[in-house]
Write a protein that holds these residues in place. Sequence first.
Motif, PDB file in Angstrom:
ATOM      1  N   PHE A  12      38.136  -5.474-102.951  1.00 43.08           N
ATOM      2  CA  PHE A  12      37.266  -6.462-102.319  1.00 43.08           C
ATOM      3  C   PHE A  12      37.002  -7.526-103.377  1.00 43.08           C
ATOM      4  CE2 PHE A  12      32.755  -7.880-101.590  1.00 43.08           C
ATOM      5  CZ  PHE A  12      33.063  -8.765-100.566  1.00 43.08           C
ATOM      6  N   ASP A  13      37.544  -8.715-103.156  1.00 43.42           N
ATOM      7  CA  ASP A  13      37.482  -9.743-104.203  1.00 43.42           C
ATOM      8  C   ASP A  13      36.176 -10.527-104.231  1.00 43.42           C
ATOM      9  OD1 ASP A  13      37.711 -11.415-102.000  1.00 43.42           O
ATOM     10  OD2 ASP A  13      39.730 -12.121-102.478  1.00 43.42           O
ATOM     11  N   GLY A  14      35.281 -10.269-103.281  1.00 48.32           N
ATOM     12  CA  GLY A  14      33.991 -10.933-103.273  1.00 48.32           C
ATOM     13  C   GLY A  14      33.930 -12.177-102.420  1.00 48.32           C
ATOM     14  N   LYS A  15      35.074 -12.589-101.850  1.00 53.16           N
ATOM     15  CA  LYS A  15      35.060 -13.785-101.002  1.00 53.16           C
ATOM     16  C   LYS A  15      35.614 -13.528 -99.609  1.00 53.16           C
ATOM     17  CE  LYS A  15      39.477 -15.664-102.673  1.00 53.16           C
ATOM     18  NZ  LYS A  15      40.171 -16.858-103.203  1.00 53.16           N
ATOM     19  N   SER A  16      36.516 -12.552 -99.478  1.00 54.54           N
ATOM     20  CA  SER A  16      37.106 -12.245 -98.177  1.00 54.54           C
ATOM     21  C   SER A  16      36.212 -11.267 -97.434  1.00 54.54           C
ATOM     22  CB  SER A  16      38.507 -11.663 -98.356  1.00 54.54           C
ATOM     23  OG  SER A  16      38.453 -10.480 -99.128  1.00 54.54           O
ATOM     24  N   MET A  57      35.364  -3.864-106.688  1.00 55.10           N
ATOM     25  CA  MET A  57      34.678  -5.071-106.241  1.00 55.10           C
ATOM     26  C   MET A  57      34.023  -5.746-107.447  1.00 55.10           C
ATOM     27  SD  MET A  57      31.262  -3.565-104.313  1.00 55.10           S
ATOM     28  CE  MET A  57      30.560  -5.194-104.054  1.00 55.10           C
ATOM     29  N   PRO A  58      33.591  -6.999-107.302  1.00 54.54           N
ATOM     30  CA  PRO A  58      32.993  -7.693-108.445  1.00 54.54           C
ATOM     31  C   PRO A  58      31.711  -7.024-108.929  1.00 54.54           C
ATOM     32  CG  PRO A  58      33.568  -9.245-106.693  1.00 54.54           C
ATOM     33  CD  PRO A  58      33.712  -7.876-106.115  1.00 54.54           C
ATOM     34  N   GLY A  59      31.493  -7.113-110.242  1.00 52.48           N
ATOM     35  CA  GLY A  59      30.195  -6.730-110.767  1.00 52.48           C
ATOM     36  C   GLY A  59      29.126  -7.637-110.182  1.00 52.48           C
ATOM     37  N   PHE A  60      27.897  -7.163-110.162  1.00 54.60           N
ATOM     38  CA  PHE A  60      26.820  -7.891-109.504  1.00 54.60           C
ATOM     39  C   PHE A  60      26.231  -8.957-110.425  1.00 54.60           C
ATOM     40  CE2 PHE A  60      26.185  -3.370-107.885  1.00 54.60           C
ATOM     41  CZ  PHE A  60      27.088  -3.536-106.847  1.00 54.60           C
ATOM     42  N   ILE A  61      25.852 -10.078-109.826  1.00 54.14           N
ATOM     43  CA  ILE A  61      25.100 -11.119-110.522  1.00 54.14           C
ATOM     44  C   ILE A  61      23.665 -11.045-110.015  1.00 54.14           C
ATOM     45  CG2 ILE A  61      24.844 -13.589-110.950  1.00 54.14           C
ATOM     46  CD1 ILE A  61      27.844 -13.884-110.392  1.00 54.14           C
ATOM     47  N   ASP A 354      34.027 -18.984-113.802  1.00 50.40           N
ATOM     48  CA  ASP A 354      34.302 -17.850-114.676  1.00 50.40           C
ATOM     49  C   ASP A 354      33.846 -16.508-114.110  1.00 50.40           C
ATOM     50  OD1 ASP A 354      35.385 -19.349-116.917  1.00 50.40           O
ATOM     51  OD2 ASP A 354      33.343 -20.050-117.284  1.00 50.40           O
ATOM     52  N   TYR A 355      32.848 -16.521-113.250  1.00 52.96           N
ATOM     53  CA  TYR A 355      32.223 -15.279-112.798  1.00 52.96           C
ATOM     54  C   TYR A 355      32.090 -15.267-111.278  1.00 52.96           C
ATOM     55  CZ  TYR A 355      30.646 -14.961-117.691  1.00 52.96           C
ATOM     56  OH  TYR A 355      30.585 -14.908-119.059  1.00 52.96           O
ATOM     57  N   GLY A 356      31.781 -14.095-110.759  1.00 53.93           N
ATOM     58  CA  GLY A 356      31.462 -13.960-109.334  1.00 53.93           C
ATOM     59  C   GLY A 356      32.535 -13.230-108.570  1.00 53.93           C
ATOM     60  N   THR A 357      33.538 -13.954-108.099  1.00 55.66           N
ATOM     61  CA  THR A 357      34.638 -13.337-107.362  1.00 55.66           C
ATOM     62  C   THR A 357      35.716 -12.877-108.335  1.00 55.66           C
ATOM     63  OG1 THR A 357      35.641 -15.518-107.059  1.00 55.66           O
ATOM     64  CG2 THR A 357      34.212 -14.698-105.293  1.00 55.66           C
ATOM     65  N   LEU A 358      36.566 -11.970-107.865  1.00 53.07           N
ATOM     66  CA  LEU A 358      37.683 -11.490-108.677  1.00 53.07           C
ATOM     67  C   LEU A 358      38.917 -12.307-108.324  1.00 53.07           C
ATOM     68  CD1 LEU A 358      37.050  -7.627-108.492  1.00 53.07           C
ATOM     69  CD2 LEU A 358      36.519  -9.204-110.377  1.00 53.07           C
ATOM     70  N   GLU A 359      39.230 -13.288-109.181  1.00 55.54           N
ATOM     71  CA  GLU A 359      40.356 -14.187-108.976  1.00 55.54           C
ATOM     72  C   GLU A 359      41.041 -14.453-110.312  1.00 55.54           C
ATOM     73  OE1 GLU A 359      39.645 -17.497-106.009  1.00 55.54           O
ATOM     74  OE2 GLU A 359      37.559 -17.028-106.539  1.00 55.54           O
ATOM     75  N   ASP A 365      35.067  -8.721-114.613  1.00 54.40           N
ATOM     76  CA  ASP A 365      33.826  -7.958-114.499  1.00 54.40           C
ATOM     77  C   ASP A 365      33.834  -7.281-113.134  1.00 54.40           C
ATOM     78  OD1 ASP A 365      33.161  -9.065-116.915  1.00 54.40           O
ATOM     79  OD2 ASP A 365      31.588 -10.379-116.142  1.00 54.40           O
ATOM     80  N   PHE A 366      34.002  -5.956-113.107  1.00 56.60           N
ATOM     81  CA  PHE A 366      34.116  -5.280-111.817  1.00 56.60           C
ATOM     82  C   PHE A 366      33.612  -3.855-111.900  1.00 56.60           C
ATOM     83  CE2 PHE A 366      38.239  -4.745-113.966  1.00 56.60           C
ATOM     84  CZ  PHE A 366      38.501  -3.392-113.818  1.00 56.60           C
ATOM     85  N   ILE A 367      33.389  -3.294-110.710  1.00 55.88           N
ATOM     86  CA  ILE A 367      32.979  -1.904-110.609  1.00 55.88           C
ATOM     87  C   ILE A 367      33.997  -1.149-109.769  1.00 55.88           C
ATOM     88  CG2 ILE A 367      30.544  -2.485-110.870  1.00 55.88           C
ATOM     89  CD1 ILE A 367      30.184  -2.087-107.870  1.00 55.88           C
ATOM     90  N   VAL A 368      34.033   0.173-109.940  1.00 58.21           N
ATOM     91  CA  VAL A 368      34.965   1.039-109.218  1.00 58.21           C
ATOM     92  C   VAL A 368      34.148   2.095-108.470  1.00 58.21           C
ATOM     93  CG1 VAL A 368      36.954   2.574-109.378  1.00 58.21           C
ATOM     94  CG2 VAL A 368      36.697   0.684-111.019  1.00 58.21           C
ATOM     95  N   LEU A 369      34.378   2.174-107.158  1.00 57.32           N
ATOM     96  CA  LEU A 369      33.594   3.037-106.280  1.00 57.32           C
ATOM     97  C   LEU A 369      34.479   4.058-105.573  1.00 57.32           C
ATOM     98  CD1 LEU A 369      31.560   0.170-104.606  1.00 57.32           C
ATOM     99  CD2 LEU A 369      30.741   1.667-106.437  1.00 57.32           C
ATOM    100  N   LYS A 370      33.879   5.174-105.202  1.00 59.05           N
ATOM    101  CA  LYS A 370      34.614   6.214-104.493  1.00 59.05           C
ATOM    102  C   LYS A 370      34.757   5.899-103.008  1.00 59.05           C
ATOM    103  CE  LYS A 370      32.963   9.764-107.699  1.00 59.05           C
ATOM    104  NZ  LYS A 370      32.058  10.944-107.873  1.00 59.05           N
ATOM    105  N   ASN A 371      33.739   5.238-102.438  1.00 62.54           N
ATOM    106  CA  ASN A 371      33.724   4.976-101.000  1.00 62.54           C
ATOM    107  C   ASN A 371      33.795   3.483-100.716  1.00 62.54           C
ATOM    108  OD1 ASN A 371      33.412   7.769-100.301  1.00 62.54           O
ATOM    109  ND2 ASN A 371      31.267   7.617-100.914  1.00 62.54           N
ATOM    110  N   ASN A 372      34.175   3.157 -99.489  1.00 59.23           N
ATOM    111  CA  ASN A 372      34.419   1.776 -99.087  1.00 59.23           C
ATOM    112  C   ASN A 372      33.106   1.006 -98.937  1.00 59.23           C
ATOM    113  OD1 ASN A 372      35.242  -0.625 -97.934  1.00 59.23           O
ATOM    114  ND2 ASN A 372      36.420   0.324 -96.288  1.00 59.23           N
TER     115      ASN A 372
END
Length: 395
Positions: A12-16, A57-61, A354-359, A365-372
């Motif tokens: 999840f790139d943070g924009k779609s 998904m992106p790390g939180f701001i 520089d920050y926010g979405t993954l592009e 800066d991102f996190i990895v989760l077990k669930n959707n």
Amino acid sequence: MGLITFKNLMLFDGKSQENLAHAWITVDQASGRIQQIGNGDLPSDIPTIDLNGQYVMPGFINVHTHISLDPQAFDGGFGKSQVETTVLAYQHLRELLKSGVTFIRECGCLFDLDIELSKMQQKGLLTDVPTIMPSGRLFVMTGGHGDAPGAAYQVDSPDEMRKAVRQGLKNGAQNIKMVATGGVMTPSDFMDDPQLSTEEMTAGVIEAHHKHKRVSVHAEGNPGIQNALDAHADSIEHGFYVTAKEAQQMVEQDTYLTPTLIAEWVIPKYGKNKIPSWELNKAADALDDTYKNLTRAYQLGVKFTCGTDAGTVFNGFDQTPAEFELLTKLGMTPAQAYQCSSINSAELCQIQADYGTLETGKFADFIVLKNNPLEDVKAVQQTDKQVYLHGLRQF
């Protein structure tokens, strides 16, 4: 450090609005930036880390934190020494990072500690905490909300505001935080008490904008919200009693709203028989109105950001993931709630390049989760999530 490819992930790139399946991300760990994103065939001859189908998904701001405050102290923790407060602030930064927060806009800090910590960060001396955008001390009227030793500039005229903002910017503030109304934690005022005037705030906004800096204003009720809007503040913090007319003005002026829902929600939940009744009642009385008013503001098109007011009573530095669940109660989908952080918070802080979405080209800066997280907004509340800062794992 060279290139590394994270493979076998759902992105999840943070924009779609959807995840990219079978995705991979190549990161230049020397610069900390994303070099390439794709799915399917992997780049050749680059070491890989297999994420085993987990969700990225992106790390939180988080654009509203108070790292120098103690959420377990009913008085906010004022009165601690500067050394003790500095150690506490570092611990809070680590808690924020573990929860998935990779960038903060500090919104008022004792002793200008956030400015000093940010300077250390820029020198490479502090690498294991979220990136800090400092505000330094608050700008308040004498006797107003937040007027405490080491916490604020006291300003009681446009000229005093002008000089104080110039001093704050000279000291290194990258955002200016003003106080336009009373607040929950102050015994002598209420949410609808106006404090800084429109004329005082306007003088500060002009000075900040001359230096291309933004102004955030604590404004919980009216007429303070209206005063801040008429002063052309860049963001309204809290905004619990925002009206339809004010929401429309926010849309026209491109003013952001940081609702800090968790800060209000935790007080009636955890405060009974623990805090003074005046404080408990202020928050409890406002909560139903808050959901109604903010839902309407969202429907009218106001841009919401992600901020928690972390550091206020019962409001720990691990609560950012819970804010997204509360945002969905305003009518947002999980994706729209996360975009309050990945898109709107980044734009408010003017860091979207520089920050926010993954592009490609942005920091990894991102996190990895077990669930959707797009199916279940509570997925981001996973306590043992992986957290990466500039492509390097921190937790």
